[in-house]
Design a protein around this motif. Sequence first.
Motif, PDB file in Angstrom:
ATOM      1  N   THR A 266      82.831 -65.751  83.576  1.00  0.00           N
ATOM      2  CA  THR A 266      84.278 -65.814  83.789  1.00  0.00           C
ATOM      3  C   THR A 266      85.040 -66.187  82.518  1.00  0.00           C
ATOM      4  O   THR A 266      86.257 -66.383  82.558  1.00  0.00           O
ATOM      5  N   ASN A 267      84.314 -66.308  81.390  1.00  0.00           N
ATOM      6  CA  ASN A 267      84.928 -66.705  80.119  1.00  0.00           C
ATOM      7  C   ASN A 267      85.653 -68.039  80.191  1.00  0.00           C
ATOM      8  O   ASN A 267      86.797 -68.168  79.754  1.00  0.00           O
ATOM      9  N   GLU A 268      84.975 -69.024  80.782  1.00  0.00           N
ATOM     10  CA  GLU A 268      85.552 -70.366  80.858  1.00  0.00           C
ATOM     11  C   GLU A 268      84.566 -71.358  80.270  1.00  0.00           C
ATOM     12  O   GLU A 268      83.454 -71.005  79.913  1.00  0.00           O
ATOM     13  N   GLU A 269      84.975 -72.631  80.239  1.00  0.00           N
ATOM     14  CA  GLU A 269      84.052 -73.707  79.885  1.00  0.00           C
ATOM     15  C   GLU A 269      83.379 -74.170  81.173  1.00  0.00           C
ATOM     16  O   GLU A 269      84.023 -74.238  82.223  1.00  0.00           O
ATOM     17  N   PRO A 270      82.095 -74.546  81.100  1.00  0.00           N
ATOM     18  CA  PRO A 270      81.400 -75.007  82.300  1.00  0.00           C
ATOM     19  C   PRO A 270      82.086 -76.209  82.968  1.00  0.00           C
ATOM     20  O   PRO A 270      82.131 -76.300  84.199  1.00  0.00           O
ATOM     21  N   GLU A 271      82.660 -77.110  82.172  1.00  0.00           N
ATOM     22  CA  GLU A 271      83.339 -78.294  82.729  1.00  0.00           C
ATOM     23  C   GLU A 271      84.508 -77.859  83.619  1.00  0.00           C
ATOM     24  O   GLU A 271      84.766 -78.466  84.668  1.00  0.00           O
ATOM     25  N   GLU A 272      85.195 -76.824  83.143  1.00  0.00           N
ATOM     26  CA  GLU A 272      86.347 -76.295  83.872  1.00  0.00           C
ATOM     27  C   GLU A 272      85.888 -75.690  85.210  1.00  0.00           C
ATOM     28  O   GLU A 272      86.486 -75.949  86.258  1.00  0.00           O
ATOM     29  N   VAL A 273      84.834 -74.895  85.151  1.00  0.00           N
ATOM     30  CA  VAL A 273      84.291 -74.265  86.354  1.00  0.00           C
ATOM     31  C   VAL A 273      83.865 -75.353  87.350  1.00  0.00           C
ATOM     32  O   VAL A 273      84.140 -75.257  88.551  1.00  0.00           O
ATOM     33  N   ALA A 274      83.244 -76.406  86.829  1.00  0.00           N
ATOM     34  CA  ALA A 274      82.714 -77.476  87.690  1.00  0.00           C
ATOM     35  C   ALA A 274      83.812 -78.098  88.556  1.00  0.00           C
ATOM     36  O   ALA A 274      83.563 -78.472  89.709  1.00  0.00           O
ATOM     37  N   LYS A 275      85.020 -78.175  88.007  1.00  0.00           N
ATOM     38  CA  LYS A 275      86.124 -78.794  88.755  1.00  0.00           C
ATOM     39  C   LYS A 275      86.370 -78.107  90.098  1.00  0.00           C
ATOM     40  O   LYS A 275      86.800 -78.744  91.054  1.00  0.00           O
ATOM     41  N   ARG A 276      86.119 -76.809  90.151  1.00  0.00           N
ATOM     42  CA  ARG A 276      86.344 -76.074  91.400  1.00  0.00           C
ATOM     43  C   ARG A 276      85.279 -76.371  92.453  1.00  0.00           C
ATOM     44  O   ARG A 276      85.422 -75.969  93.598  1.00  0.00           O
ATOM     45  N   TYR A 277      84.206 -77.049  92.035  1.00  0.00           N
ATOM     46  CA  TYR A 277      83.088 -77.261  92.975  1.00  0.00           C
ATOM     47  C   TYR A 277      82.812 -78.723  93.294  1.00  0.00           C
ATOM     48  O   TYR A 277      81.837 -79.022  93.954  1.00  0.00           O
ATOM     49  N   VAL A 278      83.687 -79.643  92.833  1.00  0.00           N
ATOM     50  CA  VAL A 278      83.407 -81.082  93.084  1.00  0.00           C
ATOM     51  C   VAL A 278      83.158 -81.377  94.554  1.00  0.00           C
ATOM     52  O   VAL A 278      82.298 -82.181  94.894  1.00  0.00           O
ATOM     53  N   ASN A 279      83.915 -80.708  95.411  1.00  0.00           N
ATOM     54  CA  ASN A 279      83.747 -80.990  96.839  1.00  0.00           C
ATOM     55  C   ASN A 279      82.946 -79.925  97.571  1.00  0.00           C
ATOM     56  O   ASN A 279      83.005 -79.818  98.784  1.00  0.00           O
ATOM     57  N   LYS A 280      82.229 -79.116  96.791  1.00  0.00           N
ATOM     58  CA  LYS A 280      81.439 -78.054  97.412  1.00  0.00           C
ATOM     59  C   LYS A 280      79.950 -78.307  97.191  1.00  0.00           C
ATOM     60  O   LYS A 280      79.562 -79.203  96.439  1.00  0.00           O
ATOM     61  N   GLY A 281      79.143 -77.473  97.831  1.00  0.00           N
ATOM     62  CA  GLY A 281      77.690 -77.665  97.734  1.00  0.00           C
ATOM     63  C   GLY A 281      77.028 -76.653  96.818  1.00  0.00           C
ATOM     64  O   GLY A 281      77.664 -75.729  96.309  1.00  0.00           O
ATOM     65  N   HIS A 282      75.725 -76.842  96.620  1.00  0.00           N
ATOM     66  CA  HIS A 282      74.958 -75.927  95.782  1.00  0.00           C
ATOM     67  C   HIS A 282      74.991 -74.503  96.326  1.00  0.00           C
ATOM     68  O   HIS A 282      74.990 -73.540  95.560  1.00  0.00           O
ATOM     69  N   GLY A 283      75.032 -74.386  97.670  1.00  0.00           N
ATOM     70  CA  GLY A 283      75.066 -73.065  98.294  1.00  0.00           C
ATOM     71  C   GLY A 283      76.304 -72.285  97.888  1.00  0.00           C
ATOM     72  O   GLY A 283      76.227 -71.083  97.601  1.00  0.00           O
ATOM     73  N   ASP A 284      77.454 -72.984  97.847  1.00  0.00           N
ATOM     74  CA  ASP A 284      78.711 -72.319  97.455  1.00  0.00           C
ATOM     75  C   ASP A 284      78.631 -71.850  96.003  1.00  0.00           C
ATOM     76  O   ASP A 284      79.020 -70.735  95.667  1.00  0.00           O
ATOM     77  N   LEU A 285      78.123 -72.744  95.154  1.00  0.00           N
ATOM     78  CA  LEU A 285      78.007 -72.407  93.733  1.00  0.00           C
ATOM     79  C   LEU A 285      77.076 -71.210  93.559  1.00  0.00           C
ATOM     80  O   LEU A 285      77.408 -70.235  92.873  1.00  0.00           O
ATOM     81  N   LYS A 286      75.925 -71.266  94.229  1.00  0.00           N
ATOM     82  CA  LYS A 286      74.951 -70.177  94.082  1.00  0.00           C
ATOM     83  C   LYS A 286      75.536 -68.838  94.547  1.00  0.00           C
ATOM     84  O   LYS A 286      75.332 -67.811  93.894  1.00  0.00           O
ATOM     85  N   ALA A 287      76.279 -68.869  95.656  1.00  0.00           N
ATOM     86  CA  ALA A 287      76.868 -67.625  96.165  1.00  0.00           C
ATOM     87  C   ALA A 287      77.783 -67.004  95.104  1.00  0.00           C
ATOM     88  O   ALA A 287      77.757 -65.785  94.875  1.00  0.00           O
ATOM     89  N   ASP A 288      78.561 -67.839  94.429  1.00  0.00           N
ATOM     90  CA  ASP A 288      79.479 -67.318  93.415  1.00  0.00           C
ATOM     91  C   ASP A 288      78.735 -66.849  92.161  1.00  0.00           C
ATOM     92  O   ASP A 288      79.151 -65.875  91.523  1.00  0.00           O
TER      93      ASP A 288
END
Length: 343
Positions: A266-288
């Motif tokens: 997505t051409n972002e920094e990993p820290e930035e991406v992480a913010k979208r998943y603070v309240n989500k699980g590994h399953g959500d991250l993996k799906a994306d």
Amino acid sequence: SRVVFSGIQPTGVPHLGNYLGALINWVRLQQDSRPEDELIFSIVGWHALTLPQDPRELSRSRRDALAVLLAIGIDPKRSILFHQDENPHHAELAWLFNCITPVGKLRRMTTWKSRLAVSRNANDESEVDESLLNAGLLTYPVLQAADILAYKATHVPVGDDQKQHLELARDIADTFNRTFKAKSRMFPLPEFVATPTRRVLSLKDPRSKMSKSAPDVQSRILLTDTAAQIKSKIRGAVTDSIVGITYDPVSRPGASNLLTILAACTNEEPEEVAKRYVNKGHGDLKADVVDAVEELLRGPRTEFERIKDETAYITEVARAGAAKARERSRLTMQEVRRRVGLF
Ligand code: TYM
């Protein structure tokens, strides 16, 4: 003007680590190049021979590697694309470099040390046994320096794991320049060109890098993997049992690796991406991650499927590329032979 050089071993189909750590930059440098820049990309068959290879498989992988490079967008009309083993100048220059390179320096290379680590003496576990390792493994980085310097390359796009080898190439260039002094400097000191990603980790053991040689095929995503294969590999990636997602490469390498991969897509920094998943699980991250990687690789995979069996075309690209490469390095070799006294 720039001379860009890089190489990849034909030890199997290139994986996501190769792509995000290096190959993506080959394409980018080609796209952003100015007319006076030169781009030279090589499939390094001689390096592959430092480990045992099945001849039929090597031959197949060697051709597939070229097809993959075409599929990701290396344009043989713009860049010189060729097989290292079809340009003997690399071997000639490597020999001359061997003669000015201390063995001690080669013994300090981490790749050599990691080979030593797996080659324990059978009688004494604590004793590493050099006598079991072939000389090619030790002089491997000297050949790599020759690959780069045969074209007087100024920029070398590679992943983090090749940084030490590139430093040795700079060192060898400098030693040559000082040993065989003349009015002008012979070799430029080639620069490291990094991608934002640099290092992609194994999906099964996130303490080590994603590699072509790891026994578990589920640990790497190949550029030719189908959507179903991508899905199953990412779904099966080792993460951790901490609730919520954070980017923490040291204590959460598995989850952080997935964030790194997603950020690259997505051409972002990993820290930035992480913010979208603070309240989500590994399953959500993996799906994306599945969706993003599938989209990233769809183009290259489709193109690979289209050209992989066009043997005549692939053979012709290789032939023409090798002819151009030899022509280009011939000039360097004439100069090198003069400097060292072989004339
Ligand atoms: P090789 O074939 O192992 O890898 C090709 C490129 O992919 C990068 N790479 C990675 N980047 C990020 N994460 C990973 N997990 C990962 N795995 C591999 C490598 O850094 C490399 O850029 N010795 C080289 C080939 C070589 C070469 C050269 C490179 C021979 N001569 C001259 C540059 C210039 C190698 O084994 O790459």
